[in-house]
Design a protein around this motif. Structure first.
Motif, short mmCIF file in Angstrom:
data_model
loop_
_atom_site.label_atom_id
_atom_site.label_comp_id
_atom_site.label_asym_id
_atom_site.label_seq_id
_atom_site.Cartn_x
_atom_site.Cartn_y
_atom_site.Cartn_z
N SER A 120 0.60 -1.22 -0.02
CA SER A 120 0.00 -0.08 -0.01
C SER A 120 0.85 1.29 -0.02
O SER A 120 1.96 1.39 0.62
CB SER A 120 -0.89 0.10 1.14
OG SER A 120 -1.76 1.14 1.38
N HIS A 121 0.69 2.06 -0.98
CA HIS A 121 1.28 3.47 -1.06
C HIS A 121 0.14 4.52 -0.50
O HIS A 121 0.35 5.83 -0.79
CB HIS A 121 1.79 3.83 -2.33
CG HIS A 121 3.10 2.97 -2.76
ND1 HIS A 121 3.70 3.05 -3.92
CD2 HIS A 121 3.41 1.94 -2.23
CE1 HIS A 121 4.76 2.19 -3.92
NE2 HIS A 121 4.58 1.25 -2.94
N LEU A 122 -0.58 4.13 0.23
CA LEU A 122 -1.85 5.09 0.86
C LEU A 122 -1.29 5.99 1.95
O LEU A 122 -0.43 5.54 2.52
CB LEU A 122 -3.17 4.30 1.08
CG LEU A 122 -3.78 3.81 -0.15
CD1 LEU A 122 -4.91 3.04 0.49
CD2 LEU A 122 -4.57 4.81 -1.02
N GLY A 123 -1.64 7.17 1.98
CA GLY A 123 -1.22 8.12 2.94
C GLY A 123 -1.82 8.02 4.38
O GLY A 123 -2.20 6.87 4.96
N ILE A 124 -2.12 9.19 4.90
CA ILE A 124 -2.66 9.38 6.11
C ILE A 124 -4.14 8.41 6.10
O ILE A 124 -4.69 8.40 5.70
CB ILE A 124 -2.98 10.84 6.54
CG1 ILE A 124 -1.61 11.57 6.53
CG2 ILE A 124 -3.60 11.19 8.02
CD1 ILE A 124 -1.84 13.05 6.51
N SER A 125 -4.14 7.69 7.26
CA SER A 125 -5.32 6.97 7.81
C SER A 125 -6.45 7.40 8.47
O SER A 125 -7.13 6.53 8.71
CB SER A 125 -4.61 5.70 8.59
OG SER A 125 -4.09 6.14 9.84
N GLY A 126 -6.63 8.71 8.92
CA GLY A 126 -7.60 9.27 9.66
C GLY A 126 -7.54 10.48 9.63
O GLY A 126 -6.85 11.23 9.29
N ALA A 127 -8.60 11.12 10.58
CA ALA A 127 -9.00 12.46 10.79
C ALA A 127 -9.87 12.69 11.82
O ALA A 127 -10.42 11.68 12.33
CB ALA A 127 -9.47 13.07 9.50
#
Length: 452
Positions: free
Chosen positions: A397-404
């Motif tokens: 996975s090259h996805l970034g920030i996981s939340g907010a």
């Protein structure tokens, strides 16, 4: 904080660009390589294009002019201020960061041209923070075919990170639109169980990714869906459609200019639902100024007219005066910025720049294009920085920030309604993040060990 226009383009333009790249590569094969290295552009470990003993050159494309320039043109000014801050302290392993930004006016055809120049003429080591779904989609194939690290795309489309096999050099940065959509859907289900939900969507990957996620939670509560085409500033039919549907809570997945337009049209139609905008469309100061501009001065209350609007936040902003990160960004801006004020868009750019410095440090004392990609895959998930939730980087996975977190505008500033919530694409649940927030080092510069 990104900005989309139309679906991803591939096809003839990609091959024209590729042909140009091959011609240029043939010429370079008989001349000096990048960074003064004779006869070639690679070390035994990989490509060193854009790297010398004293410099590392990176590039970016942003809308410095045109319809998308308000707000977004401030992002590279923040990044440059942070790079100048790092350079003043000696750079990274003795190398000064040269940051080359080209204006694409938020037009995919222009993006193709300027990225071509950055890669083939400027010979950048990496692209960092290229902005926009439609714009960056026009160059993602070229960058990966050329082996250019394509880091921290300024867009929440999942295509940047959910298929590393297809795009091995591309990494997202901010929470993707599915993560935001799931957090929003979960919050609405829990806190507005009887709401009649309308969707106000940009008609591209931004809207599609977001709608797919929201429907996992709110499918039977969605009573109306209205889509707008970026560039068409008449959204009266879309707002009237939502009003006719009876929607009393509208979820907006759109860029800031369309937040302002949707608010103006709603006033004119006397339509007063509760509004919940995704993070990219909710900057209070920018939307407030756009309200005044688009109404030709008829709206004078600006940001205060956005009272009670709901949205998401994944990095601390200018209103978080007690945040150590905001305090660092203020110090950086005072030392290396302009006379203009620090804004959330400039903080976004600084946060990108901080992550790049971490990645460059992790790539080792003698970085290559391959080593920085490898470092992000192996160690990027553990990078501590201004983000409220961890990155998701791995070989898969090259996805970034996981939340907010969810906030409401009260008295013109965000009031947090939830703790930080994290999730992932697909069936991953929305959960509370229980990890500790990182604080910046005293120097303001990370000290990331080499990966491995």
């Amino acid at each position: 904080m990104t900005h989309e226009t139309q679906p991803r383009r591939t096809g003839p333009r990609r091959w024209a660009l590729r042909s140009t790249a091959l011609a240029a590569a043939a010429l370079m094969a008989v001349s000096c390589g990048a960074g003064g290295r004779e006869e070639g552009e690679t070390s035994s470990e990989g490509s060193t294009v854009g790297i010398t003993d004293t410099t590392v050159k990176i590039g970016a494309h942003y809308p410095l002019t045109g319809v998308a320039a308000p707000g977004y043109s401030e992002i590279p000014t923040g990044a440059k201020a942070y790079f100048d801050f790092v350079n003043a302290a000696g750079g990274v392993n003795g190398r000064q960061i040269e940051y080359v930004v080209r204006d694409d006016s938020y037009d995919p055809t222009t993006t193709t041209q300027v990225v071509n120049e950055l890669v083939l003429q400027d010979e950048v080591f990496a692209m960092v923070g290229g902005l926009g779904t439609a714009t960056h989609s026009a160059v993602i194939n070229f960058l990966n075919e050329e082996g250019v690290p394509d880091l921290f795309v300024s867009s929440g489309a999942i295509m940047w990170g959910n298929d590393p096999e297809k795009y091995p050099n591309t990494f997202g940065w901010q929470p993707d639109y599915q993560v935001e959509g799931k957090i929003i859907g979960d919050w609405v289900l829990e806190n507005r169980p009887d709401a009649k939900v309308g969707l106000f969507l940009q008609d591209d990957d931004l809207g599609r990714d977001s709608e797919e996620a929201v429907r996992q939670y709110l499918g039977d509560r969605i009573v109306g869906v209205a889509r707008y085409t970026s560039g068409n500033t008449d959204v009266a039919p879309q707002i009237a459609q939502l009003q006719a549907s009876g929607a009393d809570l509208v979820l907006g997945f759109n860029v800031p200019s369309y937040t302002a337009l949707s608010q103006l049209v709603s006033r004119r139609l006397n339509y007063t639902p509760e509004w919940f905008y995704s993070s990219i469309g909710s900057d209070v100061d920018l939307v407030g100024s756009l309200l005044g501009r688009f109404s030709q001065g008829a709206v004078t209350d600006g940001a205060s007219s956005l009272e009670n609007i709901l949205s998401l936040q994944y990095i601390d902003g200018t209103d978080d005066a007690e945040s150590p990160w905001t305090q660092l960004w203020q110090r950086v801006w005072e030392q290396n910025g302009t006379d203009e004020p620090l804004t959330n868009y400039r903080i976004y750019g600084m946060s990108h720049a901080y992550a790049f410095v971490q990645a460059l440090q992790a790539a080792g004392e003698n970085p290559t294009r391959e080593s920085i990609v490898s470092a992000l895959q192996s160690d990027g998930k553990s990078f501590e920085g201004p983000q409220l939730a961890p990155f998701r980087y791995s070989p898969e996975s090259h996805l970034g920030i996981s939340g907010a977190n969810v906030y409401r505008i009260r008295n013109g500033v965000p009031e947090n309604l939830t703790p930080v919530l994290v999730t992932d694409i697909g069936d991953a649940p929305v959960e509370e993040y229980t990890g500790e927030r990182a604080t910046p080092p005293e120097s303001g510069i990370p000290d990331t060990p080499p990966a491995g």
